[in-house]
Scaffold this motif. Structure first.
Motif, PDB file in Angstrom:
ATOM      1  N   LYS A  75       3.178  52.016  46.689  1.00 51.28           N
ATOM      2  CA  LYS A  75       1.823  51.873  46.159  1.00 51.28           C
ATOM      3  C   LYS A  75       1.582  50.458  45.644  1.00 51.28           C
ATOM      4  CE  LYS A  75       1.384  56.718  44.687  1.00 51.28           C
ATOM      5  NZ  LYS A  75       1.104  57.615  43.533  1.00 51.28           N
ATOM      6  N   PRO A  76       0.377  49.942  45.825  1.00 57.04           N
ATOM      7  CA  PRO A  76       0.049  48.618  45.282  1.00 57.04           C
ATOM      8  C   PRO A  76       0.189  48.591  43.772  1.00 57.04           C
ATOM      9  CG  PRO A  76      -1.633  49.355  46.838  1.00 57.04           C
ATOM     10  CD  PRO A  76      -0.758  50.540  46.554  1.00 57.04           C
ATOM     11  N   ALA A  77       0.675  47.476  43.241  1.00 63.60           N
ATOM     12  CA  ALA A  77       0.844  47.365  41.787  1.00 63.60           C
ATOM     13  C   ALA A  77       0.440  45.994  41.274  1.00 63.60           C
ATOM     14  CB  ALA A  77       2.287  47.683  41.394  1.00 63.60           C
ATOM     15  N   GLY A  78      -0.170  45.177  42.123  1.00 61.81           N
ATOM     16  CA  GLY A  78      -0.685  43.912  41.634  1.00 61.81           C
ATOM     17  C   GLY A  78       0.150  42.697  41.978  1.00 61.81           C
ATOM     18  N   GLN A  80       2.495  40.812  40.405  1.00 66.60           N
ATOM     19  CA  GLN A  80       3.946  40.757  40.250  1.00 66.60           C
ATOM     20  C   GLN A  80       4.648  41.457  41.406  1.00 66.60           C
ATOM     21  OE1 GLN A  80       6.093  39.310  37.453  1.00 66.60           O
ATOM     22  NE2 GLN A  80       7.190  39.445  39.391  1.00 66.60           N
ATOM     23  N   GLN A  81       4.122  42.597  41.806  1.00 67.92           N
ATOM     24  CA  GLN A  81       4.741  43.303  42.920  1.00 67.92           C
ATOM     25  C   GLN A  81       4.612  42.516  44.224  1.00 67.92           C
ATOM     26  OE1 GLN A  81       5.197  47.664  43.301  1.00 67.92           O
ATOM     27  NE2 GLN A  81       3.572  47.487  44.834  1.00 67.92           N
ATOM     28  N   LEU A  82       3.505  41.812  44.393  1.00 72.33           N
ATOM     29  CA  LEU A  82       3.333  40.994  45.595  1.00 72.33           C
ATOM     30  C   LEU A  82       4.370  39.870  45.636  1.00 72.33           C
ATOM     31  CD1 LEU A  82       1.831  40.235  48.157  1.00 72.33           C
ATOM     32  CD2 LEU A  82       0.170  38.997  46.749  1.00 72.33           C
ATOM     33  N   VAL A  83       4.576  39.216  44.503  1.00 76.50           N
ATOM     34  CA  VAL A  83       5.608  38.177  44.421  1.00 76.50           C
ATOM     35  C   VAL A  83       6.975  38.768  44.756  1.00 76.50           C
ATOM     36  CG1 VAL A  83       6.829  36.593  42.886  1.00 76.50           C
ATOM     37  CG2 VAL A  83       4.327  36.771  42.760  1.00 76.50           C
ATOM     38  N   ASP A  84       7.287  39.901  44.115  1.00 76.25           N
ATOM     39  CA  ASP A  84       8.586  40.540  44.341  1.00 76.25           C
ATOM     40  C   ASP A  84       8.747  40.981  45.793  1.00 76.25           C
ATOM     41  OD1 ASP A  84       9.025  40.195  41.645  1.00 76.25           O
ATOM     42  OD2 ASP A  84       8.673  42.286  41.104  1.00 76.25           O
ATOM     43  N   LEU A  85       7.659  41.451  46.386  1.00 71.92           N
ATOM     44  CA  LEU A  85       7.705  41.917  47.777  1.00 71.92           C
ATOM     45  C   LEU A  85       8.067  40.775  48.723  1.00 71.92           C
ATOM     46  CD1 LEU A  85       7.201  43.979  50.033  1.00 71.92           C
ATOM     47  CD2 LEU A  85       4.746  43.503  49.812  1.00 71.92           C
ATOM     48  N   THR A  86       7.470  39.612  48.527  1.00 70.92           N
ATOM     49  CA  THR A  86       7.786  38.486  49.408  1.00 70.92           C
ATOM     50  C   THR A  86       9.228  38.028  49.217  1.00 70.92           C
ATOM     51  OG1 THR A  86       6.900  36.889  47.797  1.00 70.92           O
ATOM     52  CG2 THR A  86       5.395  37.689  49.507  1.00 70.92           C
ATOM     53  N   CYS A 122      -1.038  43.693  60.062  1.00 69.07           N
ATOM     54  CA  CYS A 122      -0.415  44.697  59.191  1.00 69.07           C
ATOM     55  C   CYS A 122       0.068  44.077  57.887  1.00 69.07           C
ATOM     56  CB  CYS A 122       0.746  45.358  59.943  1.00 69.07           C
ATOM     57  SG  CYS A 122       1.571  46.652  59.007  1.00 69.07           S
ATOM     58  N   TRP A 123       0.739  42.936  57.980  1.00 68.66           N
ATOM     59  CA  TRP A 123       1.217  42.275  56.756  1.00 68.66           C
ATOM     60  C   TRP A 123       0.053  41.734  55.928  1.00 68.66           C
ATOM     61  CZ3 TRP A 123       5.574  43.572  54.978  1.00 68.66           C
ATOM     62  CH2 TRP A 123       6.688  43.794  55.787  1.00 68.66           C
ATOM     63  N   ILE A 124      -0.973  41.235  56.582  1.00 69.46           N
ATOM     64  CA  ILE A 124      -2.162  40.779  55.851  1.00 69.46           C
ATOM     65  C   ILE A 124      -2.764  41.938  55.075  1.00 69.46           C
ATOM     66  CG2 ILE A 124      -4.561  39.990  56.128  1.00 69.46           C
ATOM     67  CD1 ILE A 124      -3.495  38.277  58.519  1.00 69.46           C
ATOM     68  N   ASP A 125      -2.874  43.085  55.715  1.00 73.26           N
ATOM     69  CA  ASP A 125      -3.423  44.257  55.036  1.00 73.26           C
ATOM     70  C   ASP A 125      -2.535  44.690  53.877  1.00 73.26           C
ATOM     71  OD1 ASP A 125      -5.377  46.572  54.982  1.00 73.26           O
ATOM     72  OD2 ASP A 125      -3.501  47.666  55.284  1.00 73.26           O
ATOM     73  N   ARG A 126      -1.216  44.649  54.085  1.00 69.34           N
ATOM     74  CA  ARG A 126      -0.277  45.035  53.021  1.00 69.34           C
ATOM     75  C   ARG A 126      -0.416  44.121  51.803  1.00 69.34           C
ATOM     76  NH1 ARG A 126       4.621  48.011  52.393  1.00 69.34           N
ATOM     77  NH2 ARG A 126       4.931  47.989  50.141  1.00 69.34           N
ATOM     78  N   PHE A 127      -0.478  42.825  52.044  1.00 66.76           N
ATOM     79  CA  PHE A 127      -0.626  41.870  50.952  1.00 66.76           C
ATOM     80  C   PHE A 127      -2.003  41.998  50.299  1.00 66.76           C
ATOM     81  CE2 PHE A 127       2.617  38.621  52.832  1.00 66.76           C
ATOM     82  CZ  PHE A 127       3.631  39.536  52.611  1.00 66.76           C
ATOM     83  N   ARG A 128      -3.043  42.220  51.126  1.00 64.61           N
ATOM     84  CA  ARG A 128      -4.394  42.340  50.573  1.00 64.61           C
ATOM     85  C   ARG A 128      -4.505  43.525  49.629  1.00 64.61           C
ATOM     86  NH1 ARG A 128      -8.004  45.611  51.180  1.00 64.61           N
ATOM     87  NH2 ARG A 128      -7.041  46.531  53.034  1.00 64.61           N
ATOM     88  N   ARG A 129      -3.838  44.630  49.937  1.00 61.41           N
ATOM     89  CA  ARG A 129      -3.885  45.794  49.044  1.00 61.41           C
ATOM     90  C   ARG A 129      -3.279  45.480  47.671  1.00 61.41           C
ATOM     91  NH1 ARG A 129      -0.722  49.773  51.529  1.00 61.41           N
ATOM     92  NH2 ARG A 129      -0.432  48.652  53.482  1.00 61.41           N
ATOM     93  N   ALA A 150      -4.615  36.613  51.411  1.00 60.58           N
ATOM     94  CA  ALA A 150      -3.591  37.374  52.134  1.00 60.58           C
ATOM     95  C   ALA A 150      -3.241  36.686  53.441  1.00 60.58           C
ATOM     96  CB  ALA A 150      -4.079  38.801  52.392  1.00 60.58           C
ATOM     97  N   ARG A 151      -4.264  36.160  54.129  1.00 63.33           N
ATOM     98  CA  ARG A 151      -4.009  35.437  55.381  1.00 63.33           C
ATOM     99  C   ARG A 151      -3.217  34.162  55.118  1.00 63.33           C
ATOM    100  NH1 ARG A 151     -10.233  36.012  57.208  1.00 63.33           N
ATOM    101  NH2 ARG A 151     -10.160  38.109  58.131  1.00 63.33           N
ATOM    102  N   VAL A 152      -3.591  33.434  54.071  1.00 63.28           N
ATOM    103  CA  VAL A 152      -2.879  32.207  53.716  1.00 63.28           C
ATOM    104  C   VAL A 152      -1.424  32.514  53.376  1.00 63.28           C
ATOM    105  CG1 VAL A 152      -2.685  30.406  51.946  1.00 63.28           C
ATOM    106  CG2 VAL A 152      -4.921  30.939  52.945  1.00 63.28           C
ATOM    107  N   LEU A 153      -1.202  33.605  52.646  1.00 59.41           N
ATOM    108  CA  LEU A 153       0.149  33.953  52.233  1.00 59.41           C
ATOM    109  C   LEU A 153       1.021  34.339  53.431  1.00 59.41           C
ATOM    110  CD1 LEU A 153       2.173  34.346  49.990  1.00 59.41           C
ATOM    111  CD2 LEU A 153       1.242  36.646  49.611  1.00 59.41           C
ATOM    112  N   VAL A 154       0.475  35.117  54.352  1.00 56.41           N
ATOM    113  CA  VAL A 154       1.237  35.482  55.549  1.00 56.41           C
ATOM    114  C   VAL A 154       1.577  34.238  56.360  1.00 56.41           C
ATOM    115  CG1 VAL A 154       1.140  36.686  57.773  1.00 56.41           C
ATOM    116  CG2 VAL A 154       0.383  37.851  55.688  1.00 56.41           C
ATOM    117  N   ALA A 155       0.606  33.355  56.521  1.00 62.97           N
ATOM    118  CA  ALA A 155       0.853  32.122  57.267  1.00 62.97           C
ATOM    119  C   ALA A 155       1.889  31.245  56.563  1.00 62.97           C
ATOM    120  CB  ALA A 155      -0.451  31.351  57.446  1.00 62.97           C
TER     121      ALA A 155
END
Length: 208
Positions: A75-78, A80-86, A122-129, A150-155
């Motif tokens: 589940k999305p958590a904001g 911090q979770q996005l940083v940890d996910l990458t 798919c990754w853009i959508d995951r990060f965007r959530r 999200a697009r910038v981060l994936v790139a």
């Protein structure tokens, strides 16, 4: 429950897919042959073509299924979770052959002519959530567009892992991703949010 024949078919497909990932990871698309994959899998042409129409079809499966089996947050958590996910993905690229091969094939698509963009979407959508959740929590600056970032981060992640692969075979990828966030965060998060965020390589070693 699947019948024994169905179960064998599933296992055979997994064995061929994993063998293909290993070979694609080692040799790239151009350097990979069906024969080499079959030798690695210990399988037959008939078994391979039952599941995959061609080398191109097999490469596409590796690209699309690259993240299958990864233990990632459900589940999305904001922010911090996005940083940890990458950071976690950086470590997974060091140990998951399916992810490595899928990423390599996705980056080197000019060789194969696949033009398989769905995995990036798919990754853009995951990060965007995660960013949508961050917006709800007040963690983003007003001018930030969640989809654009999200697009910038994936790139950025894609380019960073390519450079790390060339320089150290991704041995320093977690550190490079942490550095990436050091420069990205001031552009997306208010100072008070950045103060409580933790960008530490060790957070990527185990699931949050």
């Amino acid at each position: 429950m699947p019948r024994p024949m169905q179960e064998r078919a599933v296992r055979t497909r997994e064995r061929i897919l994993h063998a293909a990932a290993e070979v694609f990871d080692e040799y790239g698309y151009a350097g990979t042959s069906i024969t080499r994959i079959l030798e690695r899998a210990g399988s037959t042409h008939g078994a391979l073509y039952f599941h995959f129409k061609s080398k191109e079809d097999l490469a596409r499966a590796v690209i699309v299924e690259q993240a299958r089996g990864l233990d990632l947050p459900k589940k999305p958590a904001g922010l911090q979770q996005l940083v940890d996910l990458t950071l976690r993905l950086a470590f997974e690229l060091q140990r998951s052959v399916l992810l490595r091969a899928g990423v390599r094939l996705a980056v080197e698509q000019e060789e194969s002519g696949l033009r398989e963009y769905s995995v990036y979407a798919c990754w853009i959508d995951r990060f965007r959530r995660e960013l949508d959740e961050a917006r709800q929590r007040g963690e983003l600056l007003p001018e930030v567009d969640e989809t654009e970032f999200a697009r910038v981060l994936v790139a950025s992640f894609t380019g960073t892992q390519v450079m790390s692969q060339i320089a150290t075979r991704r041995a320093d990828l977690p550190e490079r991703i942490a550095l990436l966030w050091r420069y990205l965060l001031p552009g997306v998060a208010p100072a008070e949010v950045r103060e409580r965020l933790v960008v530490a390589v060790e957070r990527g070693r185990t699931p949050a």
